[in-house]
Scaffold this motif. Structure first.
Motif, PDB file in Angstrom:
ATOM      1  N   HIS A  39      19.457 -26.162  21.949  1.00 50.45           N
ATOM      2  CA  HIS A  39      20.454 -26.178  21.470  1.00 50.45           C
ATOM      3  C   HIS A  39      20.094 -25.622  20.423  1.00 50.45           C
ATOM      4  O   HIS A  39      21.675 -25.759  19.794  1.00 50.45           O
ATOM      5  N   ASN A  40      19.067 -24.750  20.196  1.00 49.73           N
ATOM      6  CA  ASN A  40      19.232 -24.240  18.565  1.00 49.73           C
ATOM      7  C   ASN A  40      19.502 -24.591  17.267  1.00 49.73           C
ATOM      8  O   ASN A  40      19.289 -24.325  16.623  1.00 49.73           O
ATOM      9  N   HIS A  41      19.034 -26.076  17.281  1.00 49.35           N
ATOM     10  CA  HIS A  41      19.258 -26.632  16.018  1.00 49.35           C
ATOM     11  C   HIS A  41      17.856 -27.411  15.767  1.00 49.35           C
ATOM     12  O   HIS A  41      16.306 -27.980  16.686  1.00 49.35           O
ATOM     13  N   HIS A  42      17.443 -26.691  14.389  1.00 50.72           N
ATOM     14  CA  HIS A  42      15.797 -27.494  13.940  1.00 50.72           C
ATOM     15  C   HIS A  42      16.269 -28.819  13.674  1.00 50.72           C
ATOM     16  O   HIS A  42      17.201 -29.576  13.953  1.00 50.72           O
ATOM     17  N   SER A  46      19.078 -27.582  10.579  1.00 47.80           N
ATOM     18  CA  SER A  46      19.260 -26.312   9.956  1.00 47.80           C
ATOM     19  C   SER A  46      19.264 -25.732  11.478  1.00 47.80           C
ATOM     20  O   SER A  46      18.713 -25.448  12.802  1.00 47.80           O
ATOM     21  N   LEU A  47      19.724 -24.524  10.943  1.00 45.48           N
ATOM     22  CA  LEU A  47      20.230 -23.766  13.067  1.00 45.48           C
ATOM     23  C   LEU A  47      18.744 -22.683  13.110  1.00 45.48           C
ATOM     24  O   LEU A  47      17.794 -22.105  11.725  1.00 45.48           O
ATOM     25  N   ARG A  48      18.732 -22.435  14.811  1.00 44.79           N
ATOM     26  CA  ARG A  48      17.409 -21.403  14.829  1.00 44.79           C
ATOM     27  C   ARG A  48      18.436 -20.206  14.934  1.00 44.79           C
ATOM     28  O   ARG A  48      19.433 -20.103  15.740  1.00 44.79           O
ATOM     29  N   TYR A  49      18.018 -19.418  13.873  1.00 44.34           N
ATOM     30  CA  TYR A  49      19.008 -17.860  13.966  1.00 44.34           C
ATOM     31  C   TYR A  49      17.888 -16.933  15.040  1.00 44.34           C
ATOM     32  O   TYR A  49      17.299 -16.892  15.293  1.00 44.34           O
TER      33      TYR A  49
END
Length: 229
Positions: A39-42, A46-49
């Motif tokens: 899902h690319n969310h910590h 916050s987002l995982r870039y």
């Protein structure tokens, strides 16, 4: 020249799905698996870039999930635990999933003067960031076709470099890109956005079905490859 693992998971279900279901497919997996690459969310929101290593797509109107390196390992690890899909409030029990695992050598092929690979966008390419969009509107929207293509070339080259960074590949050779694109209007999250269809030639070997540009985790910018020389 890195060698990467590419895992694809295709589901055969009774319904034909539109492109927008890529977003719904992503939401289902994000809600069911805790690992960040799904899902690319910590945990703090916050987002995982960085380049998404798990991507959700609709290919030939069916659900398709692509995993690269660690993303592919996670798909393989959880494959047998997926007993159903729920998309748009419809439940698909025991969907027929086909898992494929491949190793691919990513490289720049400069044996020929012309780029040897052709990549077709099978879903719209959302190539323009906010900054690029402003530049496009002010300088290129009414510019001659050659100027437009040079602009697309620089953006696609940047997309390829983003993919390379995502697989820990430092590209030292010159990347060649020759695009042929047309702009279209794309509906995304209820908003109309500028997208592009078409193809490009390149001297970089890229895996099929990866995405380039924005919203690749939801299926946009998906490419298929053919060798032309």
């Amino acid at each position: 020249m890195p060698e990467i693992q590419v895992v694809s998971l295709r589901y055969e279900i009774e319904d034909d799905l539109s492109l927008r279901y890529g977003h719904k497919l992503r939401g289902y997996f994000a809600n069911n698996f805790k690992e960040i690459l799904f899902h690319n969310h910590h945990d703090n929101g916050s987002l995982r870039y960085g380049y998404p290593l798990i991507q959700y797509k609709i290919v030939n109107k069916k659900p398709f999930i692509l995993g690269i390196n660690k993303g592919g390992e996670l798909i393989t690890e959880h494959f047998l635990s997926i007993e159903k899909l729920v998309l748009d409030n419809k439940e698909y029990l025991s969907p027929g999933g086909k898992l494929s695992v491949d190793r691919e050598l990513i490289e720049v092929d400069n044996d020929y003067d012309m780029p040897v690979y052709k990549y077709n966008f099978i879903t719209p390419w959302l190539g323009l960031s906010q900054d690029n969009y402003r530049v496009y509107r002010s300088k290129y929207i009414k510019a001659p076709q050659e100027d437009k293509m040079n602009f697309y070339k620089s953006v696609i080259t940047g997309n390829i470099l983003s993919f390379a960074k995502g697989i820990d590949w430092w590209v030292e050779e010159e990347i060649k890109v020759v695009p042929s694109l047309s702009d279209i209007t794309v509906k995304f999250k209820g908003e109309e956005m500028l997208g592009f269809t078409g193809y490009f030639f390149s001297n970089v070997y890229l895996p099929e079905y990866i995405g380039l540009g924005k919203s690749t985790s939801r299926g946009f910018g998906t490419i298929i490859r053919e060798k032309v020389i």
